[in-house]
Design a protein around this motif. Sequence first.
Motif, PDB file in Angstrom:
ATOM      1  N   TYR A 128       2.931  -2.658  -5.620  1.00 36.81           N
ATOM      2  CA  TYR A 128       2.910  -1.314  -6.178  1.00 36.81           C
ATOM      3  C   TYR A 128       2.496  -0.301  -5.119  1.00 36.81           C
ATOM      4  CZ  TYR A 128       0.890   2.724  -8.590  1.00 36.81           C
ATOM      5  OH  TYR A 128       0.554   3.999  -8.971  1.00 36.81           O
ATOM      6  N   LYS A 129       3.294   0.727  -4.958  1.00 41.66           N
ATOM      7  CA  LYS A 129       2.974   1.806  -4.020  1.00 41.66           C
ATOM      8  C   LYS A 129       3.205   3.145  -4.713  1.00 41.66           C
ATOM      9  CE  LYS A 129       1.851   0.076   0.088  1.00 41.66           C
ATOM     10  NZ  LYS A 129       0.601   0.441   0.814  1.00 41.66           N
ATOM     11  N   GLU A 130       2.138   3.890  -4.894  1.00 40.47           N
ATOM     12  CA  GLU A 130       2.253   5.194  -5.536  1.00 40.47           C
ATOM     13  C   GLU A 130       2.476   6.274  -4.478  1.00 40.47           C
ATOM     14  OE1 GLU A 130      -0.357   8.228  -8.386  1.00 40.47           O
ATOM     15  OE2 GLU A 130      -1.252   6.418  -7.534  1.00 40.47           O
ATOM     16  N   ARG A 131       3.396   7.168  -4.754  1.00 44.92           N
ATOM     17  CA  ARG A 131       3.611   8.292  -3.873  1.00 44.92           C
ATOM     18  C   ARG A 131       2.518   9.328  -4.146  1.00 44.92           C
ATOM     19  NH1 ARG A 131       7.647  10.420  -0.761  1.00 44.92           N
ATOM     20  NH2 ARG A 131       7.675  12.691  -0.556  1.00 44.92           N
ATOM     21  N   VAL A 132       1.724   9.618  -3.149  1.00 46.31           N
ATOM     22  CA  VAL A 132       0.604  10.537  -3.316  1.00 46.31           C
ATOM     23  C   VAL A 132       0.977  11.896  -2.736  1.00 46.31           C
ATOM     24  CG1 VAL A 132      -1.819  10.967  -2.778  1.00 46.31           C
ATOM     25  CG2 VAL A 132      -1.035   8.631  -3.178  1.00 46.31           C
TER      26      VAL A 132
ATOM     27  N   TYR B 268     -10.392   6.200  -2.328  1.00 44.41           N
ATOM     28  CA  TYR B 268      -9.339   5.181  -2.335  1.00 44.41           C
ATOM     29  C   TYR B 268      -9.904   3.773  -2.267  1.00 44.41           C
ATOM     30  CZ  TYR B 268      -9.991   5.359   2.805  1.00 44.41           C
ATOM     31  OH  TYR B 268     -10.516   5.341   4.086  1.00 44.41           O
TER      32      TYR B 268
ATOM     33  N   ILE C  70      -4.413   2.517  -2.342  1.00 46.71           N
ATOM     34  CA  ILE C  70      -4.459   3.045  -3.706  1.00 46.71           C
ATOM     35  C   ILE C  70      -5.340   4.280  -3.781  1.00 46.71           C
ATOM     36  CG2 ILE C  70      -4.965   2.523  -6.129  1.00 46.71           C
ATOM     37  CD1 ILE C  70      -4.853  -0.446  -5.390  1.00 46.71           C
TER      38      ILE C  70
ATOM     39  N   LYS D  35      -0.374   0.773 -11.373  1.00 46.55           N
ATOM     40  CA  LYS D  35      -1.282   1.886 -11.113  1.00 46.55           C
ATOM     41  C   LYS D  35      -2.642   1.662 -11.758  1.00 46.55           C
ATOM     42  CE  LYS D  35       0.356   4.722 -15.001  1.00 46.55           C
ATOM     43  NZ  LYS D  35       0.958   6.015 -15.374  1.00 46.55           N
TER      44      LYS D  35
END
Length: 431
Positions: free
Chosen positions: A28-32, A283, A324, A382
């Motif tokens: 999982y990779k969240e676009r920040v 983070y 994260i 997430k």
Amino acid sequence: MQFNNSIKNTLSLLIFVMISNVSSAQEYKERVNLPKPYATKSVKNFSKVLGWKNDQKPIAPEGFTVTKFADKLENPRWLYIAENGDVFVAESGTRIPKEKRSDEKDEFFKSKSQNFGSANRITLFRDKDKDGVYESKYSYLSGLNQPFGMLVLNNYFYVANSDELLRFPYNSKDSINSGKEEKILELPSGGYNNHWTRNIITNPEKTKIYITVGSASNVAEHGMLEEIRRANILEINPDGTEEKIYASGLRNPNGMDWAPGSKNLWTAVNERDDLGDELVPDYATSVKEGGFYGWPYSYFGGNEDPSHKGERPDLVKKAIVPDIALGSHTASLGLVFYRNDAFPEKYKNGMFIGQHGSWNRSVISGYKVIFVPFKDGKPSGKPEDFLTGFVANASKSEVYGRPADVAVLADGSLLVTDDAAKVIWRITADK
């Protein structure tokens, strides 16, 4: 023709299933998306701790029960669970000089949520029948200097004071440790806000000790000379020798644990203040040996800090992007992976993080425990709320308590320290 269409439909379904399985196994990779610095005004907004009255308690998801493990403690900040099930609690807090406690010009010193002393002790809770309810409580060690991280290794009990790493002879049957202390490492002391905390952990091979040391300042505003050996995770041998910087540019790392199914160390990091409500996100990240994570020159990868513009483009370029984002100013502290089977399957090998709560945000943030699902040693979804209900009135910045550390008992229940309310909570899964 009908047969061919059937084959095509079957092949299409198989391809879809294969793609879906591959996608579900991906990390999982969240676009920040971050705003520009000073997009909002930097504010001081300290919470007021009300404490829990009568039967009030935090809120866990459906299917879980929250009870008090212990109360009437003095700043129960950090936890360590020994192999025999003993629960060690470091009772320690931020020390503020007496002459500043009544300084009405600074909200930090007026705030009732702040701690004006430190018990400087480690308390032991012993649960002989392993039912998650302790029968005995002892003052295991006292007279320490803001103790935080604890560790049992090679028949020694290690304690990370704010200014040193000590070890004592360890016997699992002792209820009070009266052994002679041995100082094996001096640590840089003091620091901005709550950067006095020093956490420790050993590697799975039990050959090294890792120590978190937060920065002495917000963003090196007094220069880098006072930051020597700070904003780092240090690595040493169990006897204190062969110190090296394992990872750097970590403004204020606290919780540490090893991700199940991998050889990756993870930590929770508090980022810098004074850039606005949404900067900079705290983070959780895997820690690469020799890795640099930006502080003070950049944040969340290559986002250059305005107070250090153009100073070290070489370091900005090499700054690692954290895994994260946990929300800005949440003061994410405790971190533990859940290896037990007592909770539902979705929690197996996932990560719990205690968020102590903000002071540098117009609307308070944090003040909860969150959960991050993992698969194959990597985040698979997430962050989601797990233990909430700490905020009494957000518009008035009133809270019942402030969660700090998280730890898992042998029976699979989760412990959460609530240092401001002097409570340790226990969360169990309903049968």
